[in-house]
Structures are given as structure tokens and as C-alpha cells.
Design a protein around this motif. Structure first.
Motif, PDB file in Angstrom:
ATOM      1  N   ILE A  99     -15.380 -17.618 -23.608  1.00  0.00           N
ATOM      2  CA  ILE A  99     -14.072 -18.045 -23.102  1.00  0.00           C
ATOM      3  C   ILE A  99     -13.181 -18.483 -24.269  1.00  0.00           C
ATOM      4  N   HIS A 103      -8.910 -16.473 -26.431  1.00  0.00           N
ATOM      5  CA  HIS A 103      -7.657 -17.120 -26.813  1.00  0.00           C
ATOM      6  C   HIS A 103      -6.441 -16.191 -26.791  1.00  0.00           C
ATOM      7  N   LEU A 104      -6.588 -14.986 -27.374  1.00  0.00           N
ATOM      8  CA  LEU A 104      -5.435 -14.091 -27.490  1.00  0.00           C
ATOM      9  C   LEU A 104      -5.166 -13.327 -26.195  1.00  0.00           C
ATOM     10  N   LYS A 107      -3.888 -16.373 -20.954  1.00  0.00           N
ATOM     11  CA  LYS A 107      -2.771 -17.315 -21.138  1.00  0.00           C
ATOM     12  C   LYS A 107      -3.212 -18.750 -20.876  1.00  0.00           C
ATOM     13  N   ARG A 108      -3.909 -18.964 -19.767  1.00  0.00           N
ATOM     14  CA  ARG A 108      -4.371 -20.316 -19.414  1.00  0.00           C
ATOM     15  C   ARG A 108      -3.268 -21.363 -19.608  1.00  0.00           C
ATOM     16  N   LEU A 110      -0.697 -24.436 -19.219  1.00  0.00           N
ATOM     17  CA  LEU A 110      -0.967 -25.826 -18.835  1.00  0.00           C
ATOM     18  C   LEU A 110      -0.295 -26.177 -17.506  1.00  0.00           C
ATOM     19  N   ARG A 113      -1.906 -25.503 -14.139  1.00  0.00           N
ATOM     20  CA  ARG A 113      -3.111 -26.317 -14.000  1.00  0.00           C
ATOM     21  C   ARG A 113      -2.759 -27.757 -13.670  1.00  0.00           C
TER      22      ARG A 113
ATOM     23  N   LYS B 145      -6.652 -31.756 -17.484  1.00  0.00           N
ATOM     24  CA  LYS B 145      -6.046 -30.435 -17.271  1.00  0.00           C
ATOM     25  C   LYS B 145      -5.784 -29.737 -18.606  1.00  0.00           C
ATOM     26  N   GLN B 148      -8.611 -27.690 -19.839  1.00  0.00           N
ATOM     27  CA  GLN B 148      -8.835 -26.377 -19.212  1.00  0.00           C
ATOM     28  C   GLN B 148      -7.832 -25.336 -19.677  1.00  0.00           C
ATOM     29  N   SER B 149      -6.771 -25.788 -20.343  1.00  0.00           N
ATOM     30  CA  SER B 149      -5.719 -24.848 -20.739  1.00  0.00           C
ATOM     31  C   SER B 149      -6.060 -24.207 -22.078  1.00  0.00           C
ATOM     32  N   ARG B 150      -5.213 -23.260 -22.465  1.00  0.00           N
ATOM     33  CA  ARG B 150      -5.384 -22.558 -23.724  1.00  0.00           C
ATOM     34  C   ARG B 150      -5.341 -23.550 -24.899  1.00  0.00           C
ATOM     35  N   ILE B 151      -4.481 -24.561 -24.770  1.00  0.00           N
ATOM     36  CA  ILE B 151      -4.367 -25.564 -25.839  1.00  0.00           C
ATOM     37  C   ILE B 151      -5.677 -26.313 -25.989  1.00  0.00           C
ATOM     38  N   TRP B 153      -8.726 -25.416 -25.066  1.00  0.00           N
ATOM     39  CA  TRP B 153      -9.784 -24.542 -25.601  1.00  0.00           C
ATOM     40  C   TRP B 153      -9.608 -24.366 -27.105  1.00  0.00           C
ATOM     41  N   SER B 154      -8.346 -24.287 -27.551  1.00  0.00           N
ATOM     42  CA  SER B 154      -8.103 -24.159 -28.993  1.00  0.00           C
ATOM     43  C   SER B 154      -8.579 -25.411 -29.729  1.00  0.00           C
ATOM     44  N   LEU B 168     -10.775 -15.903 -34.221  1.00  0.00           N
ATOM     45  CA  LEU B 168     -10.530 -15.527 -32.826  1.00  0.00           C
ATOM     46  C   LEU B 168      -9.033 -15.516 -32.508  1.00  0.00           C
ATOM     47  N   GLY B 169      -8.209 -15.749 -33.532  1.00  0.00           N
ATOM     48  CA  GLY B 169      -6.770 -15.693 -33.324  1.00  0.00           C
ATOM     49  C   GLY B 169      -6.118 -17.042 -33.076  1.00  0.00           C
ATOM     50  N   VAL B 170      -6.863 -18.132 -33.247  1.00  0.00           N
ATOM     51  CA  VAL B 170      -6.293 -19.462 -33.031  1.00  0.00           C
ATOM     52  C   VAL B 170      -5.503 -19.871 -34.270  1.00  0.00           C
TER      53      VAL B 170
END
Lengths: 252, 288
Positions: A99, A103-104, A107-108, A110, A113, B145, B148-151, B153-154, B168-170
Motif C-alpha cells: 500500500i 503512493h503514485l 490518491k487517498r 484526506l 476520509r 484520518k 489513512q490518507s496519502r499524506i 502513508w508518506s 516509491l515516488g514520495v
């Protein structure tokens, strides 16, 4: 040519790790990169992925210069990699590692959510399914909930490939993908690489297992002391006198 | 009901400080969750506190405007400081943020508008218990929350392995700055609320020992999940009162007990006290 490497030179102090390396990788090829220890193979992967900057030379992806880009931008162009010394996220479980690799692609956002929108849940299930599919691809879906740090050495290598696949890359750089694996595992990873290439993915791999490289690769580049000895089909490379002297000769 | 009234009359202030400290600990938690060791969050609380206090006292700004302005200014300073400083790693980042904290403290001592070494005195008491815990609950929800978002996870990827995250592109510099800034905004907000609770703020309260205290809340509680620092801040803020209850009143002994708890946690529960509560998820669970 999908990927062109032109005159790449990289020095560490007084040592020329790469000395005018040039070769190109065709689209859809399984391209092997071999050579004795210290030949500069991993350095080349680091340069290709943006981790190391070359002193001289150019790298072109479909004609566009990419050698001065930072790693995250190289990844965004569709070049994924694994590491020789396996760099997994040890605190996450297997599916979470994949998961994190989305990242790329995911979108996930915020806001949905925070607002508990149903679309966020639906989207999340899709992403999880995709992550599970990546694990299945490398054959460790039954380990999804296990922390990455608990995996065996071979499973870690596969998980790293699964994480790289989550990027849906055009080019996959594999640094010793079957090191430390047993025969069955080597066959499975070989099959996986072949099926990825049939789907159009381009693979550049470093490997010391000569049988694996000779059977799998369509083209092979041989490095020694930072220089390209030759690039060609496995049969040609195997007969090349300098290669036998530098590399295969040591085994005979 | 009568019991509750009595409890609150005696311990109301303690409950308020637990809430404020928990909020400040959460500010540092955000930065830690992206793997960055910051000792500058007490200074961000100071920026928030002084800004809010000055706006209320000198410009008669409404309370909510004062504290949000303080939080925003903290956030802006964090972006400006973060972009150059977050290129440093580990102990060097800690040193850089520590010196930033000292700069803020020395500025507060020497400026006229901040009231010098004496600080700001007579800030109206406008922060209510209800507001503290509403803000704390909202911040906690935001953290859950965000994870769980992209932020989120980064942040987690960067904390685990920065080089792998980049592969991974972060965009690691960007996300580290985001973490630093969100942390500064939360710390700044907590600082502003603290100023309007305590009547007085002085430079020393936002110095090195305060920065370390925030770190201790996080270490003792655990930084694998957002409620870890809440647990740490609650226990360690309530500890002096508990000790007084069993007859230990002297200051130095209190610090000793703090230190012993910290040592025990580092030795036996490297993921903090929270790892005793949740062992199910691997994010919060024990590491091999």
C-alpha cells in the motif's frame, strides 16, 4: 530505444566506479547486468534511479534526459527499483508495504476520509484488492498480515518486488532478485519476471546466478572495473574472450 | 454529581493542563510520525502563546481569532524553518531545531512587546475545559484520518526508510515539511490556549526543558499511533498529583520518578506504554 545510457562516469574519491558506461535497453527486454563484485553494477542502478548523480554522461528515457532528477521524480516517470540490501518497511505488515508503494497511483485524499464519505471506503477496498493482487503475483498473499520483519529472506525479496509492482512501472530495476533463494523460489521469480516482460514491462536486473541470467535474459551487459566489456545476446556474451577471462573464466 | 463538582473544584486545573499538554504532545507526534526528531515544538507553542496573548491584550482581538492567528504564525515559521532545516538528519536536525527554540526564547526575553524576561502578565482567562477537550478530540480524529490518507502513508514510509520511500515516488522533503508544519500549527494552537488559561506566560516555559518534556510524553506513551502521546501526557502530567496523594511532595523526587519511568519504558517497552493496549495491528504492535 526505451532507455539509453551514454558515457556515464561516477567516481568515489579516486575510484572510478563507472567509467564511460554506455548501452541501451530495448522496450520489453529482460536485460541482464553482470560482472564481478565491485564492477559498478549497483552504482549504475543507483544512478538510473536518481539516488546517485553521475559526474559525466547522460541517461535518456525515450529521448528525455533523466540523470539529474531526484529519485521521487524518476519513480514518477515509471522506473521502480528494488535494493540489493533489501529496504522494506519493517514496522508494517506485507500488505501495508505494498500500500505504501501505491503512493503514485492511489490518491487517498484526506478530505473524503475526514468527512467519512462512502466513496473513500469503496476506493480503499479497491486499493487493498490491488495490493493483494501484487502480493499474489509474487506468491506471498498468504503472508499479507505478517510484519515484513518476520519474513524469510526469500520472501523479503519477493515483497520488495511486490512493492515495486504497486507503482505499475514501465521499467523495473532489480538488484539481485534471487540472491539467497532456493531453486524453487528462483524458478518462481524467473517465471514472474518473464510474465512481466510479456506484458510489456522492461526489466534490468543484476544477478550473480549465471544460470538464471543466461536462461532468462534476452540481452546481457557485462561490466568490469566500471567499464562495459560487451553487450549482446547470452550466447555471444558467453563466448566473448574478455568475459571468460574476467568473469566466467574464474569459475572454469 | 456532587462528587464530580468537588473533583473538578480541586483538580479542574490539572484536567485542563492534561488536555493542553496532550495537545502539545500531539504536535510533536506529527513530526515524529514522519521520522523527524524535532526539539522545536515548545518554541512553536511559544510563538502561538505570545502571538495570541499579544493580540488579545494589545489589540483586543477576539479569543478565537487570537489563538488561530498564533497557530497560523507558528505554521508559517515552520515552513520557513523547515525547508532548509529538514535536509538535516537525526541528531543534526534535533540540534538545528533546538537552536531555533533557543532563538525564539532569547527573542522573547529581549523584545519589549513580549514583556521581556517577565513575560506577558494578565492574559484574560478565556480557555475553557470544554474547548480544550473539543480541540483535543478534533485533533485526535484528524490524526486518525490523516494516517489513512496519502499524506499519512508518506509519513510512515519516510519514518521507516527514507531512501525506500523516495524510490516509491514520495517527495520526502515536501512531506517532511508538511509534517513539521502541521505539528507546529497544533503546538501553536496549544500554546495560545495555554496563554489564555495560565494568566501569565514567560520565555522559560517554552525553552529546552519544555521541548524535552514533549519528547518524553511521546516516548513514554508511544509514537506508533496517535493516542500514544495522549496517554504519555496524561500519566506524566497527573503523576505529581498522584505522588502528592501518597505523600511525596518534594520536587527532585518527582523528577527522579519521571526519569525512572522513562528509563523503564525505553528498556522494556520501546514502543511505549500504548503497546500494552493494542497488539493487534502491526503499526502499533511490537517490532521484531
Amino acid at each position: 530505444m526505451l532507455l539509453e545510457i551514454v558515457g556515464i562516469t561516477k567516481t568515489f574519491g579516486g575510484i572510478r566506479a563507472l567509467d564511460g558506461v554506455s548501452f541501451s535497453v530495448e522496450k520489453g527486454a529482460i536485460h541482464g547486468l553482470i560482472g564481478p563484485n565491485g564492477a559498478g553494477k549497483t552504482t549504475l542502478i543507483n544512478v538510473l534511479s536518481g539516488t546517485a548523480k553521475p559526474m559525466e554522461g547522460r541517461i535518456l528515457l525515450e529521448g528525455a534526459l533523466i540523470h539529474s532528477l531526484p529519485p521521487y521524480k524518476v519513480a514518477a516517470l515509471g522506473i521502480a527499483r528494488t535494493f540489493q540490501n533489501i529496504r522494506l518497511f519493517a514496522g508494517m505488515n506485507c500488505v501495508e508495504n505494498v500500500i505504501a508503494g501505491q503512493h503514485l497511483k492511489a490518491k487517498r485524499q484526506l478530505l473524503p476520509r475526514l468527512l467519512h464519505l462512502p466513496s473513500a471506503n469503496r476506493e480503499e477496498r479497491e486499493y487493498r484488492d490491488k495490493a493483494m493482487a501484487c502480493l499474489k503475483r509474487v506468491g506471498i498473499e498468504h503472508r499479507a498480515a505478517i510484519p515484513a520483519g518476520y519474513l524469510s529472506y526469500g520472501e523479503r525479496r519477493r515483497l520488495e518486488i511486490a512493492r515495486a509492482l504497486a507503482l505499475e512501472p514501465r521499467i523495473l530495476l532489480l538488484d539481485e532478485p534471487v540472491a539467497g533463494m532456493r531453486r524453487r523460489g528462483i524458478e518462481q521469480v524467473g517465471g514472474l519476471i518473464r510474465s512481466l516482460a510479456t506484458q510489456g514491462m522492461t526489466i534490468l536486473l543484476i544477478e550473480h546466478n549465471m544460470k538464471f541470467v543466461m536462461e532468462l535474459c534476452s540481452r546481457i551487459t557485462v561490466l568490469n572495473f566500471g567499464r562495459v566489456i560487451t553487450t549482446g545476446a547470452p550466447s555471444e556474451v558467453g563466448r566473448h574472450p574478455q568475459v571468460i577471462e574476467a568473469y566466467l573464466g574464474a569459475e572454469a | 454529581m456532587a462528587f464530580l463538582m468537588h473533583f473538578f473544584a480541586v483538580y479542574g486545573n490539572l484536567v485542563n493542563f492534561i488536555g493542553i499538554n496532550a495537545l502539545m504532545a500531539l504536535g510533536l507526534y506529527v513530526t515524529l510520525s514522519a521520522g523527524q526528531l524535532s526539539l522545536g515544538n515548545a518554541a512553536f507553542a511559544g510563538i502561538g502563546g505570545y502571538t495570541a496573548g499579544i493580540l488579545t491584550m494589545q489589540f483586543h482581538a477576539p479569543y478565537i481569532l487570537s489563538i488561530t492567528s498564533g497557530a497560523m504564525l507558528s505554521g508559517i515559521v515552520a515552513v520557513l524553518i523547515g525547508l532548509p532545516v529538514l535536509r538535516l538528519r537525526g541528531v543534526f536536525l534535533a540540534m538545528a531545531t533546538l537552536s531555533f527554540g533557543e532563538v525564539v526564547r532569547i527573542a522573547a526575553v529581549n523584545l519589549t512587546i513580549t514583556g521581556g524576561a517577565q513575560g506577558l502578565v494578565g492574559i484574560p482567562n478565556k480557555t475553557t475545559t470544554g474547548l480544550i477537550f473539543t480541540v483535543l478530540a478534533l485533533t485526535g480524529y484528524f490524526m486518525a484520518k490523516l494516517r489513512q490518507s496519502r499524506i499519512g502513508w508518506s509519513f510512515e514510509s519516510i519514518r521507516e526508510d527514507e531512501a525506500a520511500a523516495a524510490s516509491l515516488g514520495v517527495n520526502t522533503t515536501f512531506y517532511k515539511t508538511v509534517a513539521f508544519t502541521i505539528g507546529a500549527i497544533i503546538s501553536g494552537l496549544a500554546g495560545g490556549m495555554y496563554a489564555h488559561l495560565n494568566f501569565i506566560i514567560s520565555p522559560g516555559e517554552f525553552g529546552f526543558s519544555a521541548a524535552v518534556q514533549l519528547l518524553i510524553y511521546n516516548i513514554v506513551g508511544g509514537t506508533r499511533i496517535w493516542y500514544g502521546p495522549l496517554l504519555g501526557a496524561t500519566l506524566l502530567t497527573a503523576l505529581p498529583e498522584v505522588l502528592r496523594g501518597i505523600g511525596v511532595t518534594a520536587g527532585p523526587i518527582r523528577m527522579c520518578v519521571n526519569g525512572i519511568i522513562l528509563l523503564l519504558v525505553i528498556l522494556f517497552l520501546p514502543n511505549g506504554l500504548i503497546s500494552l493496549l493494542s497488539r493487534s495491528s502491526s503499526i502499533a504492535g511490537p517490532r521484531p
